[in-house]
Enzyme design. Structure first.
Site, PDB file in Angstrom:
ATOM      1  N   SER A  83       0.859  -1.183   0.000  1.00  0.00           N
ATOM      2  CA  SER A  83       0.000   0.000   0.000  1.00  0.00           C
ATOM      3  C   SER A  83       0.896   1.233   0.000  1.00  0.00           C
ATOM      4  CB  SER A  83      -0.910   0.038   1.229  1.00  0.00           C
ATOM      5  OG  SER A  83      -1.833   1.098   1.147  1.00  0.00           O
ATOM      6  N   LYS A 159      -6.389   4.370   3.714  1.00  0.00           N
ATOM      7  CA  LYS A 159      -6.476   3.100   4.442  1.00  0.00           C
ATOM      8  C   LYS A 159      -7.935   2.738   4.729  1.00  0.00           C
ATOM      9  CE  LYS A 159      -3.358   1.086   5.316  1.00  0.00           C
ATOM     10  NZ  LYS A 159      -2.536   0.169   4.494  1.00  0.00           N
ATOM     11  N   SER A 199       7.832   5.079  10.170  1.00  0.00           N
ATOM     12  CA  SER A 199       7.717   4.995  11.627  1.00  0.00           C
ATOM     13  C   SER A 199       9.081   5.134  12.298  1.00  0.00           C
ATOM     14  CB  SER A 199       7.077   3.661  12.035  1.00  0.00           C
ATOM     15  OG  SER A 199       5.785   3.544  11.481  1.00  0.00           O
TER      16      SER A 199
END
Length: 344
Positions: A83, A159, A199
């Site tokens: 994604s 998402k 992240s």
């Protein structure tokens, strides 16, 4: 599982890499999809994995219809991890939503055509559950993010739309397979390859002085190796169903900074306290001078505490999670290993 074959889309991704490693360790045959040339040197770290003789890499692209057919044909399971992840985009519909939704539907259609797959595991995100913390609410798998849009937290919106499209497909089609969804929070830890994921970039910024001070933010985190293990548990357990939040624990920015300082990483850590209520209000105003994606993210989170629960995945799949401080240290070590930070 000797003889069983698993297709992992987006094989070069942070979560996908660790999932492929774990699948190979457990005896599965793995087909990983990558964009471009599968023989490219950029994927050599996957080909060098232990037991990689059971790994094959095939080309596929979220933006190209029917490109997943060859990779999925004959497989027993599909783990759809691919994604797009971009906070800053010029055209969110074209760059985020379309590839996320159309790519997910293309994978499901290829799975239906294959007629051999037992289950699809879709890697969604807590972003599909909420884009804004609520100190008075504990978020569960029953919650859906209804605030994001093309103009507010567009990545989160992608998402939501991809996961909803997947559930709509499953409810409207007569398939020979079922689907389970994982919703990880901020995924940190060790990367198999040299790319810096979004992240872990948070920690690089903390350690290199990118933050002006300690803001009133908290981060719900989970180790990437736990997320990989959760994929396999969700795949193997015949009773798994619905959505599963993947979450270890949360730390505030102040707690993160203090912990890192205690570990000896004090040189460039932020020190100015910007967590007071009036300061958060000022920072929200200043966020309008930043890029759209970063500004949206800050305004939705400053001064708020995210509360989520991992009770469902622990109870139904027997999942246990690594202590978050261990994951933080693994992340810092990984940043050093790949040269993303230089620390004494």
């Amino acid at each position: 599982m000797s003889g069983l074959t698993v297709c992992v889309t987006g094989a070069s991704g942070f979560i996908a890499g660790q999932t492929i490693r774990a699948l190979l360790e457990q005896g599965y045959n793995v087909r990983g999809t990558v964009r471009g040339d599968p023989d490219s040197a950029q994927y050599s770290y996957l080909r060098d994995l232990p037991q990689a003789e059971r790994l094959s890499l095939l080309p596929a692209d979220l933006t190209q219809p029917d490109s997943f057919d060859a990779a999925i044909a004959g497989c027993d399971y599909v783990l759809h991890t691919a994604s797009p992840f971009l906070l800053e985009v010029k055209n969110p519909q074209h760059e985020l939503v379309d590839p996320a939704v159309n790519g997910t539907l293309d994978v499901l259609r290829a799975t239906q055509r294959a007629d051999t797959v037992k289950r699809v595991i879709l890697t969604s995100s807590v972003a599909a559950i909420t884009d804004e913390p609520d100190s008075n609410h504990v978020f569960t798998e029953e919650d859906w993010n209804r605030k994001s849009s093309l103009t507010r937290n567009a990545y989160f919106y992608s998402k939501v739309m991809a996961e909803r499209a997947a559930w709509d497909f499953m409810s409207s089609q007569h398939t020979g397979f079922d689907m389970v969804v994982l919703n990880p929070c901020v995924v940190i830890g060790k990367s198999l390859g040299p790319a810096l994921n979004a992240s872990n970039q948070l920690f690089r910024e903390l350690l290199t002085g990118a933050f002006p001070g300690i803001m009133a933010l908290n981060f719900c985190m989970v180790d990437v190796e736990d997320v990989a293990r959760a994929h396999i548990l969700a795949m193997e357990n015949p009773d798994a169903e619905g959505r599963y939040i993947c979450y270890s624990d949360a730390m505030t920015m102040a707690e993160l900074v203090e912990f890192l300082r205690q570990q000896g990483y004090s040189a460039s850590l932020p020190s100015r306290d910007l967590s007071a209520g009036w300061m958060s209000a000022l920072l929200k105003l200043l966020s309008y001078t930043q890029s759209k994606g970063s500004g949206d993210f800050i305004r939705a989170r400053l001064g708020k505490t995210m509360r989520i629960t991992n009770a469902k995945i622990c109870a139904e799949l027997g999942m246990t999670f690594r202590p978050v401080k261990d994951s933080v240290m693994a992340t810092v070590a990984d940043l050093q290993k790949w040269g993303h930070v230089a620390l004494d």
